[in-house]
Design an enzyme around this catalytic site. Structure first.
Site, PDB file in Angstrom:
ATOM      1  N   ASP A   1      -5.782   1.063  -4.133  1.00 36.24           N
ATOM      2  CA  ASP A   1      -4.777   0.081  -3.740  1.00 36.24           C
ATOM      3  C   ASP A   1      -3.451   0.786  -3.550  1.00 36.24           C
ATOM      4  OD1 ASP A   1      -4.618  -3.047  -3.566  1.00 36.24           O
ATOM      5  OD2 ASP A   1      -2.706  -2.349  -4.347  1.00 36.24           O
TER       6      ASP A   1
ATOM      7  N   ARG B   1     -14.033  -8.505  -1.082  1.00 43.54           N
ATOM      8  CA  ARG B   1     -14.679  -9.696  -1.655  1.00 43.54           C
ATOM      9  C   ARG B   1     -15.610 -10.435  -0.711  1.00 43.54           C
ATOM     10  NH1 ARG B   1      -9.157 -11.926  -3.627  1.00 43.54           N
ATOM     11  NH2 ARG B   1      -8.716 -10.646  -1.804  1.00 43.54           N
TER      12      ARG B   1
ATOM     13  N   TYR C   1       6.986  -5.068  -3.817  1.00 41.70           N
ATOM     14  CA  TYR C   1       6.288  -5.506  -5.038  1.00 41.70           C
ATOM     15  C   TYR C   1       7.025  -5.040  -6.292  1.00 41.70           C
ATOM     16  CZ  TYR C   1       2.489  -6.794  -1.918  1.00 41.70           C
ATOM     17  OH  TYR C   1       1.750  -7.373  -0.932  1.00 41.70           O
TER      18      TYR C   1
HETATM   19  O1  CP3 Z   1      -9.444  -1.236   3.150  1.00 41.33           O
HETATM   20  C1  CP3 Z   1     -10.178  -0.976   2.182  1.00 41.33           C
HETATM   21  O2  CP3 Z   1     -11.380  -1.367   2.097  1.00 41.33           O
HETATM   22  C2  CP3 Z   1      -9.651  -0.082   1.078  1.00 41.33           C
HETATM   23  C3  CP3 Z   1      -9.125  -0.734  -0.052  1.00 41.33           C
HETATM   24  C4  CP3 Z   1      -7.739  -1.382  -0.054  1.00 41.33           C
HETATM   25  C5  CP3 Z   1      -7.400  -2.376  -0.998  1.00 41.33           C
HETATM   26  N1  CP3 Z   1      -6.081  -2.647  -0.884  1.00 41.33           N
HETATM   27  C6  CP3 Z   1      -8.341  -2.977  -1.971  1.00 41.33           C
HETATM   28  C7  CP3 Z   1      -7.988  -4.279  -2.553  1.00 41.33           C
HETATM   29  C8  CP3 Z   1      -6.598  -1.120   0.703  1.00 41.33           C
HETATM   30  C9  CP3 Z   1      -6.411  -0.197   1.889  1.00 41.33           C
HETATM   31  C10 CP3 Z   1      -5.546  -1.922   0.158  1.00 41.33           C
HETATM   32  C11 CP3 Z   1      -4.162  -1.877   0.646  1.00 41.33           C
HETATM   33  C12 CP3 Z   1      -3.205  -2.894   0.186  1.00 41.33           C
HETATM   34  N2  CP3 Z   1      -3.067  -3.418  -1.072  1.00 41.33           N
HETATM   35  C13 CP3 Z   1      -2.175  -3.411   0.996  1.00 41.33           C
HETATM   36  C14 CP3 Z   1      -1.882  -3.014   2.410  1.00 41.33           C
HETATM   37  C15 CP3 Z   1      -2.870  -3.549   3.383  1.00 41.33           C
HETATM   38  C16 CP3 Z   1      -2.866  -5.036   3.529  1.00 41.33           C
HETATM   39  O3  CP3 Z   1      -3.946  -5.618   3.332  1.00 41.33           O
HETATM   40  O4  CP3 Z   1      -1.827  -5.593   3.890  1.00 41.33           O
HETATM   41  C17 CP3 Z   1      -1.438  -4.318   0.210  1.00 41.33           C
HETATM   42  C18 CP3 Z   1      -0.242  -5.153   0.637  1.00 41.33           C
HETATM   43  C19 CP3 Z   1      -2.003  -4.296  -1.088  1.00 41.33           C
HETATM   44  C20 CP3 Z   1      -1.532  -5.023  -2.298  1.00 41.33           C
HETATM   45  C21 CP3 Z   1      -2.558  -5.960  -2.794  1.00 41.33           C
HETATM   46  N3  CP3 Z   1      -3.735  -5.572  -3.387  1.00 41.33           N
HETATM   47  C22 CP3 Z   1      -2.524  -7.363  -2.749  1.00 41.33           C
HETATM   48  C23 CP3 Z   1      -1.400  -8.183  -2.157  1.00 41.33           C
HETATM   49  C24 CP3 Z   1      -3.701  -7.808  -3.349  1.00 41.33           C
HETATM   50  C25 CP3 Z   1      -4.080  -9.228  -3.663  1.00 41.33           C
HETATM   51  C26 CP3 Z   1      -4.366  -9.990  -2.434  1.00 41.33           C
HETATM   52  C27 CP3 Z   1      -5.855 -10.088  -2.263  1.00 41.33           C
HETATM   53  O5  CP3 Z   1      -6.329  -9.761  -1.164  1.00 41.33           O
HETATM   54  O6  CP3 Z   1      -6.456 -10.516  -3.237  1.00 41.33           O
HETATM   55  C28 CP3 Z   1      -4.472  -6.666  -3.704  1.00 41.33           C
HETATM   56  C29 CP3 Z   1      -5.803  -6.653  -4.338  1.00 41.33           C
HETATM   57  C30 CP3 Z   1      -6.894  -5.920  -3.618  1.00 41.33           C
HETATM   58  N4  CP3 Z   1      -6.784  -4.664  -3.094  1.00 41.33           N
HETATM   59  C31 CP3 Z   1      -8.217  -6.395  -3.415  1.00 41.33           C
HETATM   60  C32 CP3 Z   1      -8.920  -5.366  -2.754  1.00 41.33           C
HETATM   61  C33 CP3 Z   1     -10.373  -5.348  -2.361  1.00 41.33           C
HETATM   62  C34 CP3 Z   1      -8.776  -7.725  -3.896  1.00 41.33           C
HETATM   63  C35 CP3 Z   1      -8.830  -7.684  -5.380  1.00 41.33           C
HETATM   64  C36 CP3 Z   1     -10.061  -8.281  -5.964  1.00 41.33           C
HETATM   65  O7  CP3 Z   1     -11.169  -7.705  -5.858  1.00 41.33           O
HETATM   66  O8  CP3 Z   1      -9.899  -9.323  -6.613  1.00 41.33           O
END
Ligand code: CP3
Length: 354
Positions: free
Chosen positions: A78, A32, A155
């Site tokens: 994700d 984002r 989760y």
């Molecule tokens: O790194 C990258 O660019 C690859 C994409 C990636 C995403 N999630 C995209 C994402 C990766 C490697 C993840 C891993 C992920 N997802 C983890 C482990 C890494 C970390 O950051 O701790 C976890 C715990 C998740 C679970 C998850 N997904 C959460 C808790 C959330 C919401 C929190 C937030 O940041 O909004 C997501 C959503 C998510 N996954 C987004 C992205 C770009 C944001 C969603 C959006 O576009 O609204």
């Protein structure tokens, strides 16, 4: 046929082979903080619609590479696609994070979980991998990933982001139920990562975002042992090259030595531990990835450059370092500050490789 790699700096550093400078990529590099990501996500309609559309997932994977001279692409997906593939009903509410409609709370719930077939329920990920490899045409390697069984289980049991009350309750009162869940998740995750490798990812990273909330003995029993089983089961060569594995436990600095024992090639380090200390703890057995505090990217570029210099100096001389943040880039980060960080790594790191 896949093209040979023009830039294999990341793969070389992950195997502690000589490199001309420290490779750099960023956790959540497609996200984002980039206006072009927000535009594509709006076009997709929702985060899950973006994840499950290979064409759009490929587009956002490549966006940070169009802006910055990064040394790797990371698959846009994700860690929660595994519970999604198990049919638990995953959604992301704006500003709230993930929600799982049918949480897993009992042994009967665990037994009822289907084992997904990656080539069916996770086909959209494998199609995205093939498409990204084609579009990358060998510019940089592609990193695939999954969550650790423990982190994904938090989760599934809680149903949302949490303070871990339910899963820690289960750990105390019904450890067998939790082990049954973690065992199933380890099997599903191994099959999923194998399928990602077969589809073309060249590095695999396991995100254990919540391992650090456990006590040391509980970490070993409920998180590390399951990551170890996954590492042990992965094919380590594909397309004639080694497929390096990176383990990242946020808050796991004290356990790096144990993590190195799993046979992983590299360990992610968050910003709470100096890389010099991490290097001493692991005795140069593994590559270290990290570890700039993502909060520092809010500082002016001149401060970011000093912070990069400190991280590079802390690791010191030698090839086994992959520059990254200590956790994901924050959504309110200025993209120009990310550019300053990458430029500083490019300018300052060659001095550590000769
Ligand atoms: O790194 C990258 O660019 C690859 C994409 C990636 C995403 N999630 C995209 C994402 C990766 C490697 C993840 C891993 C992920 N997802 C983890 C482990 C890494 C970390 O950051 O701790 C976890 C715990 C998740 C679970 C998850 N997904 C959460 C808790 C959330 C919401 C929190 C937030 O940041 O909004 C997501 C959503 C998510 N996954 C987004 C992205 C770009 C944001 C969603 C959006 O576009 O609204």
């Amino acid at each position: 046929m896949n093209s040979p790699l023009a830039n294999d700096r990341l793969l070389r550093a992950l195997l502690r082979e000589p490199v001309d400078r420290t490779p750099v990529w960023i956790m959540r590099q497609a996200g984002r903080y980039l206006p072009e990501y927000r535009a594509t996500r709006a076009r997709a309609g929702s985060f899950m619609a973006l994840c499950t559309n290979p064409e759009l997932a490929c587009e956002v994977t490549l966006q940070p590479l169009a802006r910055y001279p990064l040394d790797a692409a990371i698959l846009f997906s994700d860690i929660l696609v595994i519970p999604h593939a198990m049919g638990l009903g995953l959604s992301f509410e704006e500003g709230e994070g993930p929600r799982i409609a049918r949480a897993v709370r009992s042994l009967a719930d665990v037994r009822a979980l289907p084992m997904p077939d990656p080539s069916v329920e996770l086909r959209f990920v494998l199609d995205a991998v093939a498409r990204i490899r084609r579009e990358l045409a060998g510019r940089v390697p592609l990193i695939g990933f999954a969550g650790s069984p423990w982190t994904v289980a938090t989760y599934m049991v809680e149903g949302a982001a949490s303070q871990f009350a339910r899963i820690k309750g289960l750990l105390q009162s019904e450890p067998r139920t939790l082990h049954a869940l973690l065992g199933k998740l380890a099997d599903a995750t191994l099959a999923y990562l194998k399928a990602q490798i077969a589809a073309g990812v060249q590095v695999v990273m396991i995100f254990d975002t919540w391992g650090g909330v456990l006590s040391a003995p509980a970490y070993r029993e409920f998180s590390l042992d399951y990551m170890q089983a996954i590492v042990a089961g992965l094919p380590r060569r594909h397309e004639g090259r080694r497929v390096p594995v990176i383990l990242f436990t946020k808050g796991g600095g004290a356990w790096l030595d144990r993590m190195a024992d799993t046979g992983a090639d590299a360990l992610g380090v968050d910003w709470t531990m100096e890389l010099s200390v991490a290097r001493r703890l692991t005795g140069d057995r593994v590559t270290l990835q990290g570890n700039l505090d993502p909060g520092l990217l809010h500082e002016p570029p001149v401060e970011i450059r000093s912070a990069v210099a400190r991280v590079l100096a802390s690791y010191g001389r030698g090839h086994g370092h992959v520059f990254n943040l200590g956790h994901g880039v924050q959504p309110d980060t200025d993209p120009e500050h990310v550019a300053a960080m990458i430029a500083a790594v490019q300018e300052l790191s060659p001095a550590y490789h000769y």
